[in-house]
Write an enzyme that holds these catalytic residues in place. Structure first.
Site, short mmCIF file in Angstrom:
data_model
loop_
_atom_site.label_atom_id
_atom_site.label_comp_id
_atom_site.label_asym_id
_atom_site.label_seq_id
_atom_site.Cartn_x
_atom_site.Cartn_y
_atom_site.Cartn_z
CD GLU A 160 97.80 71.03 33.82
OE1 GLU A 160 96.65 71.11 33.32
OE2 GLU A 160 98.05 71.37 35.00
CD GLU A 264 95.02 66.75 36.67
OE1 GLU A 264 94.44 67.84 36.81
OE2 GLU A 264 96.22 66.57 36.92
#
Length: 338
Positions: A160, A264
């Site tokens: 991220e 995810e």
């Protein structure tokens, strides 16, 4: 997704301890310079015996589970297996920068049929400092520990990176520093003969909260094995696969042809959960991803105090939808056998 990662000192096997000792002696004798880890220790560090080359282009679609517990906390695997109707193929967990690699815990996962995936989180560390070689002693130690494990590991470093909520994300760190740090870590692993790591570049999907272009963060095809995407069906952007994942998949296709793993994801509890679970599995299959890793926990939505329930067992309907759609779309692939 912002997740609290705890620090835990991992158990080391005798082999891993010996590896640390060898690395320490090499450093003490000047055999590995502090800022040139990529050239250091190629003759002294034993290479990993396990080769991941045959695993880089899987023919099936894996089903995985992720949470913030250690590999030894196996309850998430058994609970997921009971609810999903099959054991997960991938078990993802988080590790903080500076922590030792849990050799025995990862071996336990692999022996029980799960490909370990470690999300290495540099929460309190500057990526620029990593790129400059200030943490080379740790990187060399980690490389040795992972090589000694002698099994496969999917490794996501600074995931991220396009998320402004992370200290290594936009407004905090330049994309060039991320790329330089990734390459530096990768180069040290390569120089030390580590052959058992699958390198997973893991951005968050591009949405209203993550608007940064992804291309400047990409280290290059020579440094990446899989592309991992993080994205959730939640109260803001996650409505359908076509809006949650497809725009990011199209952007990435412009500069990378690597296999894509949804690294995810989850569907928040709502009156649309069953339909969104169906949409997720169908969309993922059509997109040709190599797997999907589910976040089977309750967690606050990033940037707010809103508690969201991502578990597959929030209702009988959600549980049935997950079991039926994962099977219908052929999610479930054993890395041990293929």
């Amino acid at each position: 997704m912002a997740i609290t990662r705890g620090r835990s000192r991992s158990r080391l096997t005798v082999a891993a301890i010996l590896m640390v000792a060898v690395s320490f002696l090499v450093d003490a004798c000047g055999g590995a310079g502090g800022g040139d880890g990529a050239k250091a220790g190629t003759a002294t560090a034993p290479a990993a015996h396990f080769q991941v080359s045959s695993m880089l282009k899987p023919s099936g679609r894996a089903l995985g589970v992720v949470d913030d517990k250690t590999p030894w906390q196996y309850g998430i695997v058994t609970a997921f297996a009971k609810e999903a109707g099959r054991a997960p193929d991938i078990r993802e967990y988080y590790s903080s920068w500076g922590d030792d690699f849990d050799t025995e815990g990862n071996a336990f996962l692999w022996q029980h049929g799960q490909l370990p995936m470690m999300a290495l989180v540099p929460s309190d560390t500057s990526l620029a400092d990593i790129a400059k070689g200030k943490d080379d002693a740790y990187i060399r130690r980690l490389a040795g520990q992972i090589a000694a494990y002698d099994g496969p590991l999917a490794l996501s470093f600074a995931g991220e990176m396009n998320g402004p909520w992370n200290s290594w994300g936009p407004q905090h760190t330049e994309p060039a520093d991320f790329v330089a740090s990734w390459k530096h870590v990768h180069d040290i692993f390569t120089a030390r003969g580590v052959t058992n790591v699958i390198w997973v570049w893991t951005p968050h999907v591009v949405d209203s909260g993550t608007t940064a272009k992804l291309r400047p963060y990409y280290p290059g095809n020579a440094y990446v094995d899989w592309v991992g995407l993080i994205g959730y069906y939640g109260p803001i952007d996650g409505v359908a696969f076509s809006s949650l994942f497809t725009p990011t998949l199209r952007q990435i296709a412009g500069f990378s042809g690597k296999p894509v793993l949804i690294a995810e994801t989850g569907v928040a509890q709502s009156n649309r959960k069953e339909a969104q679970i169906r949409d997720l599995f169908l969309g993922a299959r059509k997109a040709g991803v190599i797997g999907l890793i589910w976040y089977d926990q309750r967690k606050n939505w990033p940037g707010s105090k809103q508690l969201m329930d991502w578990r597959i067992s929030t209702s009988v309907g959600a549980l049935a939808a997950f079991q039926v759609e994962s099977a219908r779309n052929s999610f479930g692939h054993s890395f041990k056998n293929g």
